[in-house]
Write an enzyme that holds these catalytic residues in place. Structure first.
Site, PDB file in Angstrom:
ATOM      1  N   LYS A 118      71.026  10.492  52.206  1.00 51.31           N
ATOM      2  CA  LYS A 118      70.570  10.623  53.596  1.00 51.31           C
ATOM      3  C   LYS A 118      71.292   9.604  54.478  1.00 51.31           C
ATOM      4  O   LYS A 118      71.634   8.525  53.970  1.00 51.31           O
ATOM      5  CB  LYS A 118      69.053  10.441  53.666  1.00 51.31           C
ATOM      6  CG  LYS A 118      68.560   9.045  53.217  1.00 51.31           C
ATOM      7  CD  LYS A 118      68.236   8.142  54.370  1.00 51.31           C
ATOM      8  CE  LYS A 118      68.139   6.711  53.989  1.00 51.31           C
ATOM      9  NZ  LYS A 118      67.962   5.766  55.075  1.00 51.31           N
TER      10      LYS A 118
ATOM     11  N   ASP B 174      67.718   3.779  60.588  1.00 53.52           N
ATOM     12  CA  ASP B 174      68.239   3.957  59.227  1.00 53.52           C
ATOM     13  C   ASP B 174      67.098   3.921  58.211  1.00 53.52           C
ATOM     14  O   ASP B 174      66.950   4.855  57.417  1.00 53.52           O
ATOM     15  CB  ASP B 174      69.311   2.893  58.928  1.00 53.52           C
ATOM     16  CG  ASP B 174      69.906   3.050  57.548  1.00 53.52           C
ATOM     17  OD1 ASP B 174      70.757   3.934  57.364  1.00 53.52           O
ATOM     18  OD2 ASP B 174      69.487   2.312  56.639  1.00 53.52           O
TER      19      ASP B 174
ATOM     20  N   ILE C  24      73.852   1.285  46.575  1.00 54.43           N
ATOM     21  CA  ILE C  24      72.849   2.331  46.307  1.00 54.43           C
ATOM     22  C   ILE C  24      73.195   3.096  45.022  1.00 54.43           C
ATOM     23  O   ILE C  24      72.311   3.512  44.274  1.00 54.43           O
ATOM     24  CB  ILE C  24      72.687   3.283  47.534  1.00 54.43           C
ATOM     25  CG1 ILE C  24      71.499   4.251  47.354  1.00 54.43           C
ATOM     26  CG2 ILE C  24      73.942   4.091  47.799  1.00 54.43           C
ATOM     27  CD1 ILE C  24      70.179   3.609  47.649  1.00 54.43           C
TER      28      ILE C  24
ATOM     29  N   SER D 215      85.905   6.438  43.788  1.00 48.73           N
ATOM     30  CA  SER D 215      85.722   5.256  44.633  1.00 48.73           C
ATOM     31  C   SER D 215      87.053   4.541  44.755  1.00 48.73           C
ATOM     32  O   SER D 215      87.783   4.388  43.780  1.00 48.73           O
ATOM     33  CB  SER D 215      84.679   4.321  44.001  1.00 48.73           C
ATOM     34  OG  SER D 215      84.649   3.100  44.702  1.00 48.73           O
ATOM     35  N   ARG D 216      87.363   4.113  45.973  1.00 48.80           N
ATOM     36  CA  ARG D 216      88.624   3.419  46.191  1.00 48.80           C
ATOM     37  C   ARG D 216      88.623   2.031  45.556  1.00 48.80           C
ATOM     38  O   ARG D 216      89.658   1.551  45.117  1.00 48.80           O
ATOM     39  CB  ARG D 216      88.896   3.327  47.690  1.00 48.80           C
ATOM     40  CG  ARG D 216      90.289   3.743  48.121  1.00 48.80           C
ATOM     41  CD  ARG D 216      90.387   3.933  49.625  1.00 48.80           C
ATOM     42  NE  ARG D 216      90.063   5.302  50.002  1.00 48.80           N
ATOM     43  CZ  ARG D 216      90.909   6.339  49.863  1.00 48.80           C
ATOM     44  NH1 ARG D 216      92.109   6.165  49.361  1.00 48.80           N
ATOM     45  NH2 ARG D 216      90.553   7.552  50.220  1.00 48.80           N
TER      46      ARG D 216
END
Lengths: 310, 310
Positions: free
Chosen positions: B92, B170, B16, B38-39
């Site tokens: 969301k 979702d 996303i 971010s890992r």
């Protein structure tokens, strides 16, 4: 009985009304029960109406209504009463859904009436002492143990197994309501597992754990498959030691002595509180116990277990 | 690109983020993407941090963070960012549970930062036109039709079937978010039925009906077992006629002409709105879509259906 008791009406003349509400109102210094609203039942010597509309029209002088109906029909009654400018006291849970609760809250604010969502277990004699002890000593953890024999506490009440009823969360929400009173920090469910009989819609048992901002461990079990007398206990560990809040908040057991309980005080205290709220023109509408219950259903892991029959 | 673009960081560099957030930020007149968190992933040419703590320490100058992480890890990130005094934008749904949402809301109010719970479908090009038409013409009913092939929209994403994920809700929560924007009256779910594959935890389909204060009939279906392109449509009847709000709010079809859509505008509009909120020192944290989703799980009737495998 004093001359200046306020008139009140009670809607829903079932078991909880007869066991708790009516005795509390009979002894009340604040309220005088002047009408009941029920399709099927009456209370001897009290004016009776079959539905909310006919009551509202007949008795504009009674400005406070207590609703002891089940949550299904209760919201429509609450809405009608609020729209007619009456103060409303609601048995727990305050509505079937969060959206219904928020709608009632908005309507009451608009109408300028008192809305009181009652959580009777909060009025347990030892709840305040437990809250003070946790505040002073610092919380390490709470283990909740809420077990009862559903055949005794809800004998043949099939509604408790229907979707929209709460199954074992029907008593369990009382534990959540006590948590809201004894903790001064917000908690959120982290993990939930539920067991649902293969022939029913609602859980017969649940296991759960909360996150707490300070890292305190709060977890518990609700179970309807218990033999013998109900257990409604919280085992609490603070940095200074351990104690138990037992019998749904009514008794505190600790090494340094017990705070004795008196469960019959719950409803008199609720009606005392209602009088204070109406006098002050305030509302008390804490939805956290229902949040936790909805959250449990939202994130809970479900297992299907053996069928349940009475 | 203008000289006075505000610095922003983006956490969670997954699908996303790459499909929507990064293109929107690259074209933004308001924001300059100066760091990612971010890992596992990086964005070429942008400073990268492996976790929120190291970012917060390294870049006190970046006072706004957008979280495109899944809801599981997102709440801890949001909490850390808010505590460090940063403004936060949330994909969301805003958190896994109602209790987590309320906790974030309280923390943000305390810290005096902007909290923006985004509902991207609300930014659909035709949503405002639909709202205006309903307001002017009077609502009779809405039929929601939200169907997609889960194998195409969530290919092999097993997380969507795990408890705490929302299954067919979702995408469905997007429909609820549009309802909140086009209706000016509060609605509450009245009846829900859900179908759950026997080998999964979350629903593959749901049917539902709302109550609406004026008596308008609002109902719909969410279904993951659809062949072909997704259908994300609302069929709307007003006292003056019928129209359709299609493609997740992006297109309005009516006899008197269409309002064309442009779904790619959603994320640019969200970042525009974020800039307005930060400038005004305000929050936008509408939880109604999550309420309805939690309510569906609380009152929904569950049927077990055939197993689902990719």
């Amino acid at each position: 009985m004093t001359a200046d008791r306020r008139p009140i009406a009670l809607a829903g003349i079932g078991k909880i009304a007869r066991d708790r509400h009516i005795p509390a109102l009979e002894d009340s210094e604040d309220w005088s029960l002047e009408a009941t609203i029920s399709r099927n039942s009456e209370v001897e010597g009290i004016e009776s109406h079959a539905d909310i509309e006919s009551f509202l029209e007949a008795r504009p002088d009674i400005d406070t209504i207590s609703l002891a109906l089940p949550p299904g029909p209760r919201t429509a009654y609450a809405e009608a009463a609020i729209r007619a400018g009456r103060n409303v006291m609601l048995e727990k849970p305050p509505a079937r859904t969060m959206a219904e609760c928020l709608r009632l809250e908005a309507l009451a604010a608009e109408a300028g009436v008192t809305l009181f969502a009652t959580w009777h277990s909060r009025m347990g004699h030892a709840v305040e002492s437990a809250a003070a002890r946790i505040r002073e000593e610092g919380l390490v953890g709470i283990r909740i143990d809420w077990r009862e024999d559903v055949r005794k506490t809800h004998p043949r009440q099939d509604w408790i197994w229907e979707e929209g009823s709460l199954g074992v969360f029907d008593p369990g929400i009382n534990a959540f309501s006590i948590l809201g009173e004894i903790l001064d920090m917000p908690i959120a469910l982290r993990e939930v597992s539920m067991e649902i009989p293969s022939n029913r819609q609602t859980p017969i048992a649940a296991d759960f754990a909360f996150t707490h901002p300070s890292g305190a461990e709060i977890s518990g079990v609700f179970d309807f498959r218990h033999d013998g007398d109900p257990l409604w206990d919280m085992w609490i560990e603070t940095k200074a030691g351990r104690f138990a809040l037992r019998d749904s908040g009514s008794r505190l057991e600790a090494d340094d002595g017990d705070v004795p309980g008196n469960q019959s005080e719950e409803y008199p205290l609720l009606y005392r509180r209602l009088a204070e709220l109406v006098d002050a023109g305030e509302s008390d509408f804490d939805l956290r116990p229902l949040h936790h219950t909805a959250d449990a259903h939202l994130i809970g892991r479900r297992s299907i277990v053996e069928p349940f029959d009475w």
